[in-house]
Design an enzyme around this catalytic site. Structure first.
Site, PDB file in Angstrom:
ATOM      1  CB  ILE A  11      40.293  47.808  34.676  1.00 44.33           C
ATOM      2  CG1 ILE A  11      41.132  49.066  34.438  1.00 44.33           C
ATOM      3  CG2 ILE A  11      39.997  47.103  33.362  1.00 44.33           C
ATOM      4  CD1 ILE A  11      40.429  50.172  33.671  1.00 44.33           C
ATOM      5  N   GLY A  12      38.327  46.095  36.480  1.00 43.42           N
ATOM      6  CA  GLY A  12      37.439  44.958  36.691  1.00 43.42           C
ATOM      7  C   GLY A  12      36.028  45.391  37.029  1.00 43.42           C
ATOM      8  CE  LYS A 204      46.811  51.721  27.945  1.00 41.82           C
ATOM      9  NZ  LYS A 204      46.050  50.956  28.939  1.00 41.82           N
ATOM     10  CG  ASN A 212      53.056  54.423  32.800  1.00 41.06           C
ATOM     11  OD1 ASN A 212      52.365  54.330  33.798  1.00 41.06           O
ATOM     12  ND2 ASN A 212      52.512  54.510  31.592  1.00 41.06           N
ATOM     13  CD  GLU A 285      50.400  47.593  35.460  1.00 41.99           C
ATOM     14  OE1 GLU A 285      49.707  46.585  35.202  1.00 41.99           O
ATOM     15  OE2 GLU A 285      50.103  48.743  35.072  1.00 41.99           O
TER      16      GLU A 285
END
Length: 325
Positions: A11-12, A204, A212, A285
């Site tokens: 993403i970065g 989201k 997840n 996460e």
């Protein structure tokens, strides 16, 4: 405008490449093989439109970069606490900070009207350190939709998506969020500014909360989870609990639970990020995506029996795999 992207993962990498393409003075905090590859060969992003390589200033040392106009934190949620001692050198009086991180953001309750105003979320900000070090007045909200991975050092493969939703927690159309959105759009991304960014965050999170951890527990893809009657019912029960919590915070979901599940099923044989992290032995996460919702459930007096059960199971699964403290 000077922008530092803190984190050179997939993403970065997408964000940094878009900002460079837009002509923004961009720097990237990276490390290890990723830093070496970007420094020597540039940053390459591959997507359906082809492949492009940009030259971007990359370093492991934030102190080399000086004060920024915007800092974008593009790390997995478990990695954020480790950078808090290093980020202040990038922050000036008016520096904005964008957390392009999954889950409920640490700033969520900043200036939120009602009884929970300025509540700190322990699940995503233990000890309130992000609140204290970064400061909630700097926060710009961001919802990340692209699915991507680093296929080899310096090379990011975009699997799907190009949307980064942005918004001020206050709902205002400020100059700072407008400039960032314009730069990302110029760089080839979709970056709409939303007046109700908290609602977008919940939309989201609604799916991430259930798909997840269920995928990490079962090994199933989105398609498999949604088509199996048992796991579909489990996901639905978690989503119903989460919708009730969001409602107590003034959030109205724009689609029904079943429409949201149908949307996940349509993605197909996709492994969630949490399952991928488990398979690769990386930190998961769990707190940002699941424990944070449980915490807000308790804050609002909302029962979360299904979320509670799935949370303890996925926590143990992750601990046994060395992917959770």
């Amino acid at each position: 405008m000077k922008v530092c992207v803190y984190g050179a993962g997939a993403i970065g990498g997408i964000l940094a490449a878009a900002l460079v393409k837009a002509g923004v003075s961009t720097s990237l905090i990276a490390r290890g093989a990723q830093l070496g590859a970007i420094t020597s060969r540039g940053l390459t992003v591959r997507d359906a439109a082809g492949e492009r390589t940009v030259q971007v200033r990359a370093t492991e040392r934030p102190e080399e970069l000086g004060t920024q106009d915007i800092v974008i934190i593009a790390l997995k949620a478990p990695g954020v606490p480790a950078i808090l001692d290093r980020i202040p050198v990038l922050l000036g009086e008016s520096t904005a900070v964008v957390s392009a991180v999954n889950g409920l953001p640490w700033w969520y309750f900043h200036n939120l009207a009602g009884p929970y105003r300025d509540t700190r979320l322990a699940a995503v900000d233990p000890g309130g350190r992000q609140w204290a070090v970064i400061g909630p007045q700097r926060a710009i909200g961001c919802v990340v939709y692209p699915a991507a991975e680093v296929v080899e050092p310096g090379i990011v493969q975009v699997l799907e998506g190009d949307r980064f939703l942005l918004g001020e927690p206050s709902g205002e159309a400020t100059e700072r969020v407008g400039r960032l959105a314009a730069a990302l759009r110029k760089g080839g991304l979709k970056a709409p500014v939303r007046p109700r960014i908290r609602e977008e965050i919940w939309v989201k999170l609604w799916g991430n909360l259930c798909f997840n951890p269920i995928s990490a527990l079962t090994g199933g893809t989105l398609e498999q989870i949604c088509r199996d009657p048992g796991t579909r019912a489990l996901a639905r029960a978690m989503m119903v609990e989460a919708e009730a919590i969001a409602g107590k915070l003034g959030i109205t979901m724009p689609v029904s639970v079943d429409q949201r599940i149908a949307g996940a099923e349509a993605v197909g044989a996709h492994k969630t990020s949490m399952l991928q992290d488990l398979e690769r032995g990386r930190p998961m996460e769990i707190d940002a995506l699941v424990a944070s919702v449980q915490e807000v459930g308790r804050l609002t007096g909302s029962p979360t029996p299904t979320i509670d059960a799935v949370l303890v199971l996925v926590q143990q699964r992750a601990r046994l795999a060395g992917c959770y403290p």
